[in-house]
Design a protein around this motif. Structure first.
Motif, mmCIF file in Angstrom:
data_model
loop_
_atom_site.group_PDB
_atom_site.id
_atom_site.type_symbol
_atom_site.label_atom_id
_atom_site.label_comp_id
_atom_site.label_asym_id
_atom_site.label_seq_id
_atom_site.Cartn_x
_atom_site.Cartn_y
_atom_site.Cartn_z
ATOM 1 N N LYS A 39 26.560 31.048 40.224
ATOM 2 C CA LYS A 39 27.727 30.163 40.203
ATOM 3 C C LYS A 39 28.267 30.019 38.782
ATOM 4 C CE LYS A 39 29.341 25.517 41.460
ATOM 5 N NZ LYS A 39 30.380 25.650 40.454
ATOM 6 N N LEU A 42 30.015 33.297 37.785
ATOM 7 C CA LEU A 42 31.332 33.483 38.390
ATOM 8 C C LEU A 42 32.360 32.529 37.793
ATOM 9 C CD1 LEU A 42 30.213 34.072 42.083
ATOM 10 C CD2 LEU A 42 31.145 35.782 40.496
ATOM 11 N N ASP A 43 31.926 31.311 37.436
ATOM 12 C CA ASP A 43 32.825 30.361 36.775
ATOM 13 C C ASP A 43 33.248 30.899 35.400
ATOM 14 O OD1 ASP A 43 32.643 28.639 38.937
ATOM 15 O OD2 ASP A 43 31.256 27.244 37.953
ATOM 16 N N LYS A 44 32.283 31.402 34.635
ATOM 17 C CA LYS A 44 32.588 31.945 33.297
ATOM 18 C C LYS A 44 33.463 33.192 33.397
ATOM 19 C CE LYS A 44 28.605 30.254 30.682
ATOM 20 N NZ LYS A 44 27.513 30.646 29.773
ATOM 21 N N LEU A 45 33.263 33.967 34.442
ATOM 22 C CA LEU A 45 34.005 35.205 34.632
ATOM 23 C C LEU A 45 35.502 34.946 34.804
ATOM 24 C CD1 LEU A 45 33.557 38.274 34.890
ATOM 25 C CD2 LEU A 45 33.302 37.929 37.347
ATOM 26 N N GLU A 46 35.847 33.789 35.361
ATOM 27 C CA GLU A 46 37.256 33.448 35.584
ATOM 28 C C GLU A 46 38.050 33.416 34.292
ATOM 29 O OE1 GLU A 46 38.863 33.296 38.521
ATOM 30 O OE2 GLU A 46 36.924 33.982 39.253
ATOM 31 N N SER A 47 37.413 33.050 33.189
ATOM 32 C CA SER A 47 38.125 32.936 31.912
ATOM 33 C C SER A 47 37.679 33.995 30.903
ATOM 34 C CB SER A 47 37.913 31.538 31.334
ATOM 35 O OG SER A 47 36.539 31.303 31.128
ATOM 36 N N SER A 48 37.067 35.062 31.394
ATOM 37 C CA SER A 48 36.567 36.122 30.510
ATOM 38 C C SER A 48 37.061 37.481 30.974
ATOM 39 C CB SER A 48 35.036 36.162 30.545
ATOM 40 O OG SER A 48 34.492 34.955 30.135
ATOM 41 N N SER A 50 36.442 41.245 32.148
ATOM 42 C CA SER A 50 35.349 41.798 32.956
ATOM 43 C C SER A 50 34.383 42.590 32.096
ATOM 44 C CB SER A 50 35.888 42.729 34.040
ATOM 45 O OG SER A 50 36.599 42.017 35.000
ATOM 46 N N GLU A 71 29.973 38.208 46.136
ATOM 47 C CA GLU A 71 31.176 37.560 45.607
ATOM 48 C C GLU A 71 31.778 38.375 44.463
ATOM 49 O OE1 GLU A 71 34.169 35.011 45.872
ATOM 50 O OE2 GLU A 71 32.473 35.039 47.257
ATOM 51 N N ARG A 75 35.649 39.843 43.933
ATOM 52 C CA ARG A 75 36.500 39.415 42.815
ATOM 53 C C ARG A 75 36.784 40.506 41.790
ATOM 54 N NH1 ARG A 75 34.511 33.348 41.083
ATOM 55 N NH2 ARG A 75 34.202 32.545 43.190
ATOM 56 N N ARG A 76 35.758 41.240 41.407
ATOM 57 C CA ARG A 76 35.894 42.258 40.351
ATOM 58 C C ARG A 76 35.066 43.494 40.743
ATOM 59 N NH1 ARG A 76 36.799 39.340 34.943
ATOM 60 N NH2 ARG A 76 37.980 37.542 35.635
#
Length: 130
Positions: A39, A42-48, A50, A71, A75-76
């Motif tokens: 979790k 995935l939260d950090k990935l939203e603002s980073s 890939s 997930e 997403r990626r």
């Protein structure tokens, strides 16, 4: 280095994350995300941006590696997934591959095996200071 290959390290053990981060950095990779569970990752990935590869533990609180892989693929899908676990049974390896993993490595692997597995998934960084 502009074309430096990037890695995310997702494991609930802080000391292991730091050790793996150190090893990856010494091999020429750049760790761009560290997270203690799926979790958080995935939260950090939203603002980073890939990472090229996600080194992903299986047994973690909140969101385990299998749930995270499913997930992440949604997403990626371009991020390679290398499961990194204490579980070395065929059942776990088979399930990891079914979840879309690009590789599976046991945490008790030798340094050489760690390097070989990463090299098979990502081209060797230019400045390899092993």
């Amino acid at each position: 280095m502009e074309n430096q290959l990037t890695v995310a390290v997702v494991d609930d053990h802080a000391l292991l994350r730091k050790a793996v981060n150190f090893r990856l950095t010494s091999m020429g990779y750049k760790v761009v995300i560290e997270a203690e569970n799926g979790k958080q990752f995935l939260d950090k990935l939203e603002s980073s941006p890939s990472p090229d590869l996600c080194l992903l533990d299986i047994n973690m609180p909140e969101m385990n590696g299998f749930e995270t892989a499913v997930e992440l693929r949604k997403r990626r899908p371009g991020i390679k997934i290398l499961f990194f676990s204490m579980q070395n049974g065929r059942t776990y390896m088979k399930k990891a591959m079914e979840m879309g993993a690009d590789g599976y490595l046991c945490k008790d692997a030798s340094t050489e095996e760690f390097t070989r597995t990463l090299s098979a998934l990502l081209p060797q960084p230019m400045s390899q200071a092993v």
